[in-house]
Design a protein around this motif. Structure first.
Motif, PDB file in Angstrom:
ATOM      1  N   THR A 148      44.884  57.742  67.185  1.00  0.00           N
ATOM      2  CA  THR A 148      45.194  59.070  66.654  1.00  0.00           C
ATOM      3  C   THR A 148      45.708  59.985  67.761  1.00  0.00           C
ATOM      4  OG1 THR A 148      43.491  58.780  64.969  1.00  0.00           O
ATOM      5  CG2 THR A 148      44.240  61.034  65.384  1.00  0.00           C
ATOM      6  N   ALA A 149      45.081  59.918  68.916  1.00  0.00           N
ATOM      7  CA  ALA A 149      45.526  60.741  70.046  1.00  0.00           C
ATOM      8  C   ALA A 149      46.934  60.361  70.478  1.00  0.00           C
ATOM      9  CB  ALA A 149      44.556  60.610  71.211  1.00  0.00           C
ATOM     10  N   ALA A 150      47.240  59.070  70.501  1.00  0.00           N
ATOM     11  CA  ALA A 150      48.580  58.615  70.894  1.00  0.00           C
ATOM     12  C   ALA A 150      49.626  59.148  69.936  1.00  0.00           C
ATOM     13  CB  ALA A 150      48.630  57.099  70.951  1.00  0.00           C
ATOM     14  N   ARG A 151      49.324  59.132  68.656  1.00  0.00           N
ATOM     15  CA  ARG A 151      50.268  59.656  67.663  1.00  0.00           C
ATOM     16  C   ARG A 151      50.502  61.151  67.885  1.00  0.00           C
ATOM     17  NH1 ARG A 151      48.759  57.683  61.789  1.00  0.00           N
ATOM     18  NH2 ARG A 151      50.778  58.631  61.359  1.00  0.00           N
ATOM     19  N   ARG A 152      49.443  61.876  68.170  1.00  0.00           N
ATOM     20  CA  ARG A 152      49.557  63.318  68.379  1.00  0.00           C
ATOM     21  C   ARG A 152      50.389  63.612  69.630  1.00  0.00           C
ATOM     22  NH1 ARG A 152      46.689  67.854  66.322  1.00  0.00           N
ATOM     23  NH2 ARG A 152      46.557  66.370  64.621  1.00  0.00           N
ATOM     24  N   PHE A 153      50.055  62.955  70.752  1.00  0.00           N
ATOM     25  CA  PHE A 153      50.776  63.217  71.996  1.00  0.00           C
ATOM     26  C   PHE A 153      52.213  62.700  71.931  1.00  0.00           C
ATOM     27  CE2 PHE A 153      46.651  64.312  73.551  1.00  0.00           C
ATOM     28  CZ  PHE A 153      46.902  65.237  74.557  1.00  0.00           C
ATOM     29  N   LYS A 154      52.441  61.591  71.234  1.00  0.00           N
ATOM     30  CA  LYS A 154      53.810  61.112  71.062  1.00  0.00           C
ATOM     31  C   LYS A 154      54.619  62.145  70.274  1.00  0.00           C
ATOM     32  CE  LYS A 154      56.684  57.365  69.296  1.00  0.00           C
ATOM     33  NZ  LYS A 154      56.728  55.995  68.783  1.00  0.00           N
ATOM     34  N   GLY A 155      54.011  62.770  69.280  1.00  0.00           N
ATOM     35  CA  GLY A 155      54.695  63.823  68.528  1.00  0.00           C
ATOM     36  C   GLY A 155      55.102  64.983  69.419  1.00  0.00           C
ATOM     37  N   TYR A 156      54.194  65.406  70.306  1.00  0.00           N
ATOM     38  CA  TYR A 156      54.523  66.476  71.249  1.00  0.00           C
ATOM     39  C   TYR A 156      55.637  66.042  72.213  1.00  0.00           C
ATOM     40  CZ  TYR A 156      50.100  68.675  69.815  1.00  0.00           C
ATOM     41  OH  TYR A 156      49.076  69.242  69.104  1.00  0.00           O
ATOM     42  N   ALA A 157      55.559  64.798  72.670  1.00  0.00           N
ATOM     43  CA  ALA A 157      56.572  64.288  73.602  1.00  0.00           C
ATOM     44  C   ALA A 157      57.930  64.164  72.921  1.00  0.00           C
ATOM     45  CB  ALA A 157      56.124  62.947  74.171  1.00  0.00           C
ATOM     46  N   LEU A 158      57.946  63.731  71.668  1.00  0.00           N
ATOM     47  CA  LEU A 158      59.214  63.659  70.934  1.00  0.00           C
ATOM     48  C   LEU A 158      59.840  65.050  70.821  1.00  0.00           C
ATOM     49  CD1 LEU A 158      58.236  61.141  68.113  1.00  0.00           C
ATOM     50  CD2 LEU A 158      59.992  60.772  69.864  1.00  0.00           C
ATOM     51  N   ALA A 159      59.028  66.052  70.507  1.00  0.00           N
ATOM     52  CA  ALA A 159      59.536  67.428  70.413  1.00  0.00           C
ATOM     53  C   ALA A 159      60.089  67.890  71.760  1.00  0.00           C
ATOM     54  CB  ALA A 159      58.430  68.363  69.934  1.00  0.00           C
ATOM     55  N   ALA A 160      59.393  67.571  72.841  1.00  0.00           N
ATOM     56  CA  ALA A 160      59.863  67.956  74.182  1.00  0.00           C
ATOM     57  C   ALA A 160      61.167  67.257  74.542  1.00  0.00           C
ATOM     58  CB  ALA A 160      58.791  67.632  75.220  1.00  0.00           C
ATOM     59  N   ALA A 161      61.375  66.049  73.994  1.00  0.00           N
ATOM     60  CA  ALA A 161      62.610  65.301  74.262  1.00  0.00           C
ATOM     61  C   ALA A 161      63.738  65.725  73.326  1.00  0.00           C
ATOM     62  CB  ALA A 161      62.342  63.802  74.126  1.00  0.00           C
ATOM     63  N   GLY A 162      63.445  66.656  72.406  1.00  0.00           N
ATOM     64  CA  GLY A 162      64.475  67.135  71.496  1.00  0.00           C
ATOM     65  C   GLY A 162      64.687  66.250  70.285  1.00  0.00           C
ATOM     66  N   ILE A 163      63.702  65.420  69.962  1.00  0.00           N
ATOM     67  CA  ILE A 163      63.807  64.516  68.816  1.00  0.00           C
ATOM     68  C   ILE A 163      62.927  65.065  67.701  1.00  0.00           C
ATOM     69  CG2 ILE A 163      63.377  62.176  67.985  1.00  0.00           C
ATOM     70  CD1 ILE A 163      63.700  61.279  70.945  1.00  0.00           C
ATOM     71  N   SER A 164      63.560  65.415  66.586  1.00  0.00           N
ATOM     72  CA  SER A 164      62.769  65.943  65.477  1.00  0.00           C
ATOM     73  C   SER A 164      62.064  64.802  64.758  1.00  0.00           C
ATOM     74  CB  SER A 164      63.653  66.723  64.506  1.00  0.00           C
ATOM     75  OG  SER A 164      64.587  65.857  63.911  1.00  0.00           O
ATOM     76  N   CYS A 165      60.803  65.055  64.436  1.00  0.00           N
ATOM     77  CA  CYS A 165      59.997  64.012  63.815  1.00  0.00           C
ATOM     78  C   CYS A 165      58.876  64.687  63.032  1.00  0.00           C
ATOM     79  CB  CYS A 165      59.430  63.092  64.890  1.00  0.00           C
ATOM     80  SG  CYS A 165      58.442  61.764  64.242  1.00  0.00           S
ATOM     81  N   ASP A 166      58.906  64.516  61.710  1.00  0.00           N
ATOM     82  CA  ASP A 166      57.858  65.116  60.881  1.00  0.00           C
ATOM     83  C   ASP A 166      56.532  64.384  61.057  1.00  0.00           C
ATOM     84  OD1 ASP A 166      59.629  67.003  59.879  1.00  0.00           O
ATOM     85  OD2 ASP A 166      60.217  65.714  58.205  1.00  0.00           O
ATOM     86  N   THR A 167      56.594  63.063  61.074  1.00  0.00           N
ATOM     87  CA  THR A 167      55.389  62.255  61.280  1.00  0.00           C
ATOM     88  C   THR A 167      55.697  61.140  62.269  1.00  0.00           C
ATOM     89  OG1 THR A 167      55.908  60.760  59.455  1.00  0.00           O
ATOM     90  CG2 THR A 167      54.538  62.669  58.934  1.00  0.00           C
ATOM     91  N   VAL A 168      54.685  60.728  62.999  1.00  0.00           N
ATOM     92  CA  VAL A 168      54.824  59.637  63.959  1.00  0.00           C
ATOM     93  C   VAL A 168      54.306  58.371  63.302  1.00  0.00           C
ATOM     94  CG1 VAL A 168      54.072  58.768  66.203  1.00  0.00           C
ATOM     95  CG2 VAL A 168      54.594  61.196  65.922  1.00  0.00           C
TER      96      VAL A 168
END
Length: 183
Positions: A148-168
């Motif tokens: 669960t933590a990996a999904r959350r942090f990956k979501g933050y990292a995707l946003a920081a990389a400029g990749i829009s993602c509603d769910t991981v």
């Protein structure tokens, strides 16, 4: 267009077990990642890398010089510019992960991957399309179920990389040598 290059030396061959330094401190398992961009790493393997960091692994990501590394720092990995060595002290990695784009861009990366696959002491994980038959034939698809933590942090990292993602997605699929387990 300038093709990115990567500097991976022969000093990063794998050891099969943990080792201790002269001062008695135990060294951590090490995963070296070679990729063409931080966005590619985060999108393809970000959750797996986060989970490895949280399990105590040292994770180094080698990128072409000038890449934005904020997304990788969110995952807790250590980004390195292509002119840097993964470890100047000469420690060896236990695992190697490489993107298809980095493999195609640099003959030294190709040599390192082929050497690691033949080594059998180094775990090998690959992602992307277009792997040559010599590499693809010895690999199998493996899935890593993200915490669960990996999904959350990956979501933050995707946003920081400029990749829009509603769910991981709850899993990441990589090509691995037959002996490698992603968990």
């Amino acid at each position: 267009m300038v093709t990115p290059t990567f500097n991976i030396g022969h000093k990063s061959r794998a050891r099969s077990a943990r080792s201790a330094r002269a001062d008695g401190e135990c060294l951590r398992y090490r995963l070296d990642v070679v990729a063409a961009s931080a966005a590619d790493v985060v999108q393809s393997a970000g959750g797996w890398l986060y989970d490895r960091v949280m399990a105590g692994w040292e994770v180094n990501v080698l990128l072409p010089h000038g890449c934005d590394t904020r997304a990788l720092r969110i995952l807790g990995v250590r980004p390195l510019a292509s002119d840097g060595q993964p470890d100047p002290a000469g420690a060896r990695s236990h695992s190697l992960a490489v993107s298809a784009e980095a493999f195609a861009a640099d003959p030294r990366v190709r040599e390192k991957v082929l050497e690691a696959i033949g080594d059998r002491l180094t775990e090998v994980a690959l992602w992307g399309d277009g792997w040559p038959l010599a590499v693809d034939r010895g690999m199998t698809q493996a899935q890593h179920v993200l915490t669960t933590a990996a999904r959350r942090f990956k979501g933050y990292a995707l946003a920081a990389a400029g990749i829009s993602c509603d769910t991981v997605d709850p899993t990441e699929t990589l090509l691995c040598d037959r002996a490698t387990r992603l968990d």
